[in-house]
Scaffold this motif. Structure first.
Motif, short mmCIF file in Angstrom:
data_model
loop_
_atom_site.label_atom_id
_atom_site.label_comp_id
_atom_site.label_asym_id
_atom_site.label_seq_id
_atom_site.Cartn_x
_atom_site.Cartn_y
_atom_site.Cartn_z
N GLY A 84 0.82 -1.21 0.00
CA GLY A 84 0.00 0.00 0.00
C GLY A 84 0.85 1.26 0.00
O GLY A 84 0.57 2.22 -0.73
N LYS A 85 1.92 1.25 0.79
CA LYS A 85 2.83 2.40 0.82
C LYS A 85 3.52 2.58 -0.53
O LYS A 85 3.64 3.72 -1.01
N ALA A 91 1.82 6.53 -6.94
CA ALA A 91 0.72 7.38 -7.38
C ALA A 91 1.07 8.87 -7.22
O ALA A 91 0.59 9.72 -7.97
N SER A 92 1.88 9.17 -6.23
CA SER A 92 2.20 10.57 -5.98
C SER A 92 3.29 11.09 -6.92
O SER A 92 3.56 12.28 -6.96
N ARG A 93 3.93 10.26 -7.67
CA ARG A 93 4.99 10.70 -8.59
C ARG A 93 4.47 11.24 -9.85
O ARG A 93 3.63 11.28 -10.48
#
Length: 93
Positions: A84-85, A91-93
């Motif tokens: 999950g991390k 996803a944040s990149r």
């Protein structure tokens, strides 16, 4: 006539079978069995000992399987948390 005949046959059979019910052991019989067990004097002693050993082994196996399942669940939970991390970071990149 037939229901009466059927009742006349079934009633004594039912009462006879209910009279054959095994009565629970009293304290003296239980103590005697424990003494005979300790002295290895019970009928079919080897078979009874084997059954007791099998019961103990099954309990130990059940406990070991439970601990293994707990360990596996913790490992899976940790792996899912790490995944999950990693997905959040991707996803944040």
């Amino acid at each position: 006539m037939r229901p009466l005949l059927l009742l006349a046959v079934c009633l004594p059979l039912t009462l006879g079978l209910s009279a054959c019910e095994k009565k629970p052991e009293g304290l003296i019989e239980q103590a005697q069995d424990k003494v005979n067990d300790a002295l290895d004097r019970r009928p079919n002693e080897k078979l009874k000992d084997a059954a007791e050993d099998l019961g103990k082994a099954a309990a130990e196996a059940r406990e070991a399987a439970g601990k293994a399942a707990e360990g596996a669940a913790e490992s899976v939970g940790k792996a899912l948390k790490d995944a999950g991390k990693a997905m959040e970071q991707a996803a944040s990149r």
